[in-house]
Write a protein that holds these residues in place. Structure first.
Motif, PDB file in Angstrom:
ATOM      1  N   ARG A   1      98.534  46.131   8.181  1.00 21.31           N
ATOM      2  CA  ARG A   1      98.180  45.728   9.734  1.00 21.31           C
ATOM      3  C   ARG A   1      99.770  45.456  10.156  1.00 21.31           C
ATOM      4  NH1 ARG A   1      93.924  41.012   9.893  1.00 21.31           N
ATOM      5  NH2 ARG A   1      94.715  41.015  12.275  1.00 21.31           N
TER       6      ARG A   1
ATOM      7  N   LYS B   1     101.653  48.601  10.965  1.00 18.01           N
ATOM      8  CA  LYS B   1     100.956  49.027  12.365  1.00 18.01           C
ATOM      9  C   LYS B   1     101.732  48.208  13.386  1.00 18.01           C
ATOM     10  CE  LYS B   1      96.584  50.615  10.992  1.00 18.01           C
ATOM     11  NZ  LYS B   1      95.004  50.805  10.998  1.00 18.01           N
ATOM     12  N   VAL B   2     101.646  46.885  13.305  1.00 20.66           N
ATOM     13  CA  VAL B   2     102.315  46.103  14.178  1.00 20.66           C
ATOM     14  C   VAL B   2     103.906  46.216  14.417  1.00 20.66           C
ATOM     15  CG1 VAL B   2     103.029  43.625  14.508  1.00 20.66           C
ATOM     16  CG2 VAL B   2     100.825  44.172  14.110  1.00 20.66           C
TER      17      VAL B   2
ATOM     18  N   SER C   1     105.365  49.132  13.712  1.00 18.99           N
ATOM     19  CA  SER C   1     105.515  50.482  14.495  1.00 18.99           C
ATOM     20  C   SER C   1     105.356  50.447  15.889  1.00 18.99           C
ATOM     21  CB  SER C   1     104.443  51.192  13.908  1.00 18.99           C
ATOM     22  OG  SER C   1     104.336  52.607  14.379  1.00 18.99           O
ATOM     23  N   LYS C   2     104.090  49.326  16.445  1.00 22.42           N
ATOM     24  CA  LYS C   2     104.032  49.280  17.792  1.00 22.42           C
ATOM     25  C   LYS C   2     105.201  48.413  18.355  1.00 22.42           C
ATOM     26  CE  LYS C   2      99.157  49.245  17.992  1.00 22.42           C
ATOM     27  NZ  LYS C   2      97.758  48.348  18.122  1.00 22.42           N
ATOM     28  N   CYS C   3     105.961  47.439  17.582  1.00 27.09           N
ATOM     29  CA  CYS C   3     106.900  46.732  18.037  1.00 27.09           C
ATOM     30  C   CYS C   3     108.294  47.742  18.100  1.00 27.09           C
ATOM     31  CB  CYS C   3     107.362  45.783  17.146  1.00 27.09           C
ATOM     32  SG  CYS C   3     106.334  44.192  17.493  1.00 27.09           S
ATOM     33  N   ASP C   4     108.243  48.824  17.289  1.00 29.62           N
ATOM     34  CA  ASP C   4     109.500  49.743  17.357  1.00 29.62           C
ATOM     35  C   ASP C   4     109.209  50.458  18.731  1.00 29.62           C
ATOM     36  OD1 ASP C   4     110.777  48.586  15.238  1.00 29.62           O
ATOM     37  OD2 ASP C   4     109.739  50.136  13.865  1.00 29.62           O
ATOM     38  N   SER C   5     107.937  50.922  18.989  1.00 25.53           N
ATOM     39  CA  SER C   5     107.642  51.695  19.995  1.00 25.53           C
ATOM     40  C   SER C   5     107.812  51.058  21.240  1.00 25.53           C
ATOM     41  CB  SER C   5     105.976  52.203  19.868  1.00 25.53           C
ATOM     42  OG  SER C   5     105.784  52.734  21.259  1.00 25.53           O
ATOM     43  N   ASN C   6     107.223  49.743  21.419  1.00 19.95           N
ATOM     44  CA  ASN C   6     107.308  48.886  22.651  1.00 19.95           C
ATOM     45  C   ASN C   6     108.926  48.721  22.903  1.00 19.95           C
ATOM     46  OD1 ASN C   6     104.834  48.758  23.012  1.00 19.95           O
ATOM     47  ND2 ASN C   6     104.589  46.672  21.927  1.00 19.95           N
TER      48      ASN C   6
ATOM     49  N   ASN D   1     110.266  51.631  24.456  1.00 19.86           N
ATOM     50  CA  ASN D   1     109.494  51.842  25.577  1.00 19.86           C
ATOM     51  C   ASN D   1     110.599  50.789  26.735  1.00 19.86           C
ATOM     52  OD1 ASN D   1     107.810  53.675  25.125  1.00 19.86           O
ATOM     53  ND2 ASN D   1     106.111  52.444  25.002  1.00 19.86           N
TER      54      ASN D   1
END
Length: 192
Positions: A85, A88-89, A91-96, A99
């Motif tokens: 988890r 995943k978080v 990865s989402k932080c990197d993506s955010n 962005n």
């Protein structure tokens, strides 16, 4: 490992373990067990654990009791799930973050465009003001202004006899000199 300062009960037989008895401490719950009460601990395993304990456990050797091993398995599964988890978080932080950086650039571009448009609007307001002044001048080009008379102050202004006399003489003179169809208004400005 029997280098304890006081006695502890064995987690298998519940009798106290003296410091002279061969025993092993669970590295999770810190409870002790007699060497001969725990069949999975051989003499060789005991010596390896004892050596590791003397070396402040720099070798990474640990022993855990049966109940702690079961708990540790569940705990390790939970940690593994948390790591997944967390990945995943992250990865989402990197993506955010990516962005946000892109959006920040877009905002900067939009701010620049807004600034340019504001400059265009200011320029357009100047152009509109100039056109308005030209229209006013065009509308006033057929007007005649008489200087030296009192300025009108609304529709109900009454003129003095002198002002009426000047106005009438001026109107007559203007009628003789200028075609009246080209004259839109005759105003009097100023005072005698």
């Amino acid at each position: 490992m029997s280098a304890r300062k006081k006695d502890y009960p064995c987690i298998r037989c519940s009798t106290h373990i003296t410091k002279n008895e061969k025993s092993v401490e669970c590295s999770l719950c810190n409870n002790w067990v007699h060497l001969n009460c725990e069949p999975e601990i051989t003499e060789d395993v005991f010596k390896s654990l004892w050596t590791a304990k003397k070396a402040n456990n720099k070798t990474g050797l640990h022993w855990t009791s049966f109940s702690c091993t079961a708990y540790a398995a569940k705990f390790n599964a939970s940690i593994l799930e948390l790591n997944i988890r967390l990945t995943k978080v992250e990865s989402k932080c990197d993506s955010n973050t990516t962005n946000i950086e892109l959006l920040t650039k877009d905002v900067e571009i939009l701010q620049k465009k807004v600034s340019e448009k504001q400059d265009d609007v200011a320029s357009q307001e100047t152009v509109n003001s100039i056109y308005s002044e030209i229209r006013d001048r065009e509308n006033r080009k057929n007007n005649i202004a008489i200087h030296g008379a009192a300025e009108p102050s609304g529709d109900n202004r009454s003129f003095t006899d002198l002002e009426l006399s000047i106005y009438n003489r001026s109107s007559n003179w203007i009628s003789e000199v200028v075609d009246a169809s080209h004259t839109q208004t005759i105003d009097m400005y100023g005072q005698f």
